[in-house]
Design an enzyme around this catalytic site. Sequence first.
Site, mmCIF file in Angstrom:
data_model
loop_
_atom_site.group_PDB
_atom_site.id
_atom_site.type_symbol
_atom_site.label_atom_id
_atom_site.label_comp_id
_atom_site.label_asym_id
_atom_site.label_seq_id
_atom_site.Cartn_x
_atom_site.Cartn_y
_atom_site.Cartn_z
ATOM 1 N N LYS A 56 -33.000 32.350 11.387
ATOM 2 C CA LYS A 56 -32.045 33.371 10.955
ATOM 3 C C LYS A 56 -32.494 34.768 11.398
ATOM 4 C CE LYS A 56 -29.230 34.134 6.919
ATOM 5 N NZ LYS A 56 -28.900 33.662 5.594
ATOM 6 N N LYS A 106 -37.554 29.351 18.572
ATOM 7 C CA LYS A 106 -37.098 28.394 17.566
ATOM 8 C C LYS A 106 -35.873 28.978 16.853
ATOM 9 C CE LYS A 106 -38.797 26.253 13.341
ATOM 10 N NZ LYS A 106 -39.842 26.163 12.341
ATOM 11 N N LYS A 120 -48.250 35.679 10.679
ATOM 12 C CA LYS A 120 -47.534 36.571 9.757
ATOM 13 C C LYS A 120 -48.319 37.851 9.528
ATOM 14 C CE LYS A 120 -44.920 33.176 7.103
ATOM 15 N NZ LYS A 120 -44.877 32.458 5.822
#
Length: 337
Positions: free
Chosen positions: A208, A205, A111
């Site tokens: 959204k 994966k 991240k």
Amino acid sequence: MSRIFSGIQPSGELHIGNYLGAVRNWVRLQHEFESIFCVVDYHAITLPYEPDMLRERRHAMAVSLLAAGIDPNVCTLFVQSQVPEHTELAWFFNTITPLGELERQTQFKEKSQRQESVAAGILNYPVLQAADILLYRADTVPVGEDQVQHLELSRVVARKWNSMFGRRTGRTLDDGTEEREAFFPEPQALLTPTRRIMGLDGHAKMSKSMGNTIALLETPEQIWAKLRPAVTDPKRIKRTDPGTPEVCNIYHLHKAFSPPETVEHVAHMCRTAGWGCIDCKKVLAESMETELVPIRRRAAELAADPSRVDDALASGAAHCRAIARETIDAARERMGF
Ligand code: SF4
């Protein structure tokens, strides 16, 4: 009965990736464990967000969970921010968590590489996760493989806190030190049986943000519009080419949604080029419909009566606040407050 805790981010309506990867498992586990499930909205604010969107998505996630079969009469469902003790315990844990343990977390590295300026919340995310679990002194946590490292950190935190603040038992350990009570259990992982669900692009994966998902409440027409062009075995170019089901995402979705005899039939028809991928996808669409129709029906009922969702969350939060208060009072007392 063992207590389990698991959380999900309020990313709006569930998609079939998080349904198969987590929530369908929760629906089964709620009958086997004392289960606490949480919409973890404090975690969601570690990345930039719109407040109105957060409110909407939190509600949509609660609707999806209830529609998917989470039953507030059997388990506890609540929203993290309605129990402020989560952040108090997280602060206690922040003061004892080694920085190096946080910096080596794979999710932090991933991240933080994507951000120009990295908020401390991203680094401390697994400490809040440890607090989420240990606030309820849960001994079991259903997780996917990508969460195992975070859970290990929860065990490190529990062990360290116990060794510093657990009451002395009066017994001496083999290494000569005095034993302390294990106030916080070291939670164990209960791995989700479904393998990682890949997106319809077949590469990443299902997520959204990647735009490669099917939402749980989409109509049959919307689902077919996404399934039809979905990536299959890349080596199966022509209808007459035999395929390898194991490398095809559609086959893995069959394994999740279709009965075993259909899965066997799919594998046979694929290997023998007995049908085309569109035929295979039509059967998958039918299997998905069988599972998704009752979920859509329950979601429509909840949408018509939003107070049922609010009532379920309010009663879940009240139940959790009582447990959380007890834990925090005991922790505060042992820490000198
Ligand atoms: Fe995949 Fe089915 Fe096509 Fe085989 S027939 S490649 S399992 S979609």
